[in-house]
Design a protein around this motif. Structure first.
Motif, PDB file in Angstrom:
ATOM      1  N   ILE A 286       0.837  -1.205   0.000  1.00  0.00           N
ATOM      2  CA  ILE A 286       0.000   0.000   0.000  1.00  0.00           C
ATOM      3  C   ILE A 286       0.869   1.251   0.000  1.00  0.00           C
ATOM      4  N   ILE A 287       1.891   1.260   0.853  1.00  0.00           N
ATOM      5  CA  ILE A 287       2.744   2.444   0.972  1.00  0.00           C
ATOM      6  C   ILE A 287       3.399   2.777  -0.361  1.00  0.00           C
ATOM      7  N   ILE A 288       3.999   1.794  -1.000  1.00  0.00           N
ATOM      8  CA  ILE A 288       4.760   2.060  -2.217  1.00  0.00           C
ATOM      9  C   ILE A 288       3.839   2.438  -3.376  1.00  0.00           C
ATOM     10  N   ILE A 289       2.626   1.913  -3.378  1.00  0.00           N
ATOM     11  CA  ILE A 289       1.684   2.254  -4.446  1.00  0.00           C
ATOM     12  C   ILE A 289       1.037   3.615  -4.193  1.00  0.00           C
ATOM     13  N   ILE A 290       0.637   3.871  -2.952  1.00  0.00           N
ATOM     14  CA  ILE A 290      -0.125   5.080  -2.634  1.00  0.00           C
ATOM     15  C   ILE A 290       0.760   6.317  -2.528  1.00  0.00           C
TER      16      ILE A 290
END
Length: 427
Positions: A337-341
């Motif tokens: 989630i972190i790397i995508i968002i």
């Protein structure tokens, strides 16, 4: 949204629905996108996979994992639990309070919610069951309390966010201290309330001098957060160097002070570190590929425009992002989630005057809540697995705990100084 972006998201969503592991689902989505649209040569996928892991700061992840493994094998976890038992274990609902405090303290050593569940839950969940606590309550409590390990430093989630967003990991660590303590207090309140309402007892009253002996025995473990946070705060070392220092400290304490760390334990720690770090880094690389695809299709700009049409308030943006993150956290792994968002959200922060450190801590707390929200809820699932129950049995009590965590999340959303007070001292 373009057809290419819809393909990326659609293939990934389908992979999740048919239970393909998240890392492979992300890779499959990117490869399908490149094959269908020819946006770039296939070699780009491999380059982006490697580029996603190409950061010196990410070296802190295996180092902190290794330090936590060594400390666990050296017996620091048991000594922390003993200290908590000596301090509050004899009050009404004391074992529940011990579970929360022990999870918070071990989280300051491990930086991982799942590691926290395994270390603390394996010891306390059977003890709570023997003392009459409902297994669903105990599992929900240990699951939610363990997620504090992703908020309080050192946090693997914050390391990934800091690397992805080019934000100071040291400031993120400092920003997580007060919210981590607030989450601890909120869950302690829930633990006492539910325990007393159900008449669940604590342990036996400690013998004279037991508190002092337990404190002395746990002191080396208690000094670890001081070493990490203090060293970063005063500029003695970077987060990566702090992680390496924690390994040296664990080896010294385990071999010379406690004399409980054997060569076999060190080898086992290295093996466990390789397995855990390898899994994390594969997700980081795959998510980096996926984030590149979204950026190539100009999804961040499209979402920024959409949010700007919905609201022009800083708090409106934060609340909107909170809802999105809570939903995503229920279905996806935190690091992905972190790397995508992050690349999508970062362009929104400056126009709305949102501090990246403030948002990073909010993101971390959101993901801590998501780690206990079905259907994924990795921390909750791990706790239920240790307790030998289904996730459904924990839902009766989970709502109160998640409610307490959301209350803290809203507090730090509307009062940014709670998060930024300590980081501002570093300037």
């Amino acid at each position: 949204m373009t057809l290419g972006a819809l393909t990326l998201v659609g293939v990934f969503a389908l992979a999740i629905l048919i239970d393909i592991p998240i890392a492979f689902g992300l890779i499959l989505a990117v490869l399908s996108y490149l094959l269908m649209f020819g946006a770039a040569p296939m070699m780009v996928s491999a380059q982006q996979f490697v580029a996603g892991m190409e950061s010196f700061t990410l070296l802190a992840i295996p180092l902190f994992v290794m330090a936590a493994q060594l400390m666990n094998h050296a017996g620091l976890t048991q000594r922390l639990v003993r200290l908590c038992m000596a301090l509050v274990g004899d009050i009404r609902g004391g074992l529940a309070v011990v579970a929360v405090l022990a999870c918070m303290m071990f989280g300051a050593l491990s930086g991982s919610g799942v590691a926290d569940v395994i270390a603390i839950g394996s010891m306390l969940l059977p003890a709570m069951q023997r003392s009459g606590y409902h297994r669903g309550f105990s599992s929900a409590l240990v699951g939610t309390a363990s997620s504090i390990g992703t908020v309080i430093p050192p946090s693997i989630v914050m390391i990934v966010y800091g690397t992805t967003s080019n934000t100071s990991v040291g400031k993120l660590f400092m920003g997580g201290v007060i919210p981590g303590l607030l989450l601890t207090l909120a869950l302690v309140g829930v633990a006492i309330y539910v325990s007393r309402r159900n008449g669940w007892s604590g342990g036996t009253r400690p013998e004279p001098g037991e508190r002092k002996r337990a404190f002395i025995a746990a002191l080396p473990a208690l000094l670890v957060p001081v070493l990490i946070i203090g060293g970063i705060r005063f500029g003695v070392f970077t987060p990566t160097e702090a992680a390496a220092s924690a390994i040296v400290y664990a080896l010294i304490v385990g071999t010379l002070v406690y004399r409980s760390l054997s060569l076999r334990d060190i080898v086992d720690s290295v093996i466990a570190t390789a397995e855990t770090s390898g899994a994390i880094l594969v997700i980081i690389g795959a998510a980096g590929m996926f984030a590149w695809g979204l950026t190539y299709e100009q999804v961040p700009q499209a979402i920024a425009t959409l949010i700007g049409e919905i609201t022009d308030s800083r708090y409106g943006v934060l609340l909107l992002l909170t809802v999105v993150l809570l939903v995503l956290g229920s279905f996806m792994e935190s690091i992905a989630i972190i790397i995508i968002i992050t690349p999508i959200v970062m362009p929104l922060l400056v126009p709305y005057g949102i501090d990246p450190v403030h948002f990073g801590v909010l993101l971390t707390v959101n993901l801590a809540i998501g780690a206990n929200t079905p259907p994924l809820g990795v921390d909750l699932m791990a706790a239920c697995r240790i307790a030998g129950i289904s996730v459904m049995e924990s839902l009766r009590y989970l709502g109160l705990m998640l409610g307490a965590m959301v209350a803290v999340l809203l507090l730090i959303t509307f009062v940014p100084d709670i998060v930024l007070f300590l980081p501002n001292l570093m300037e």
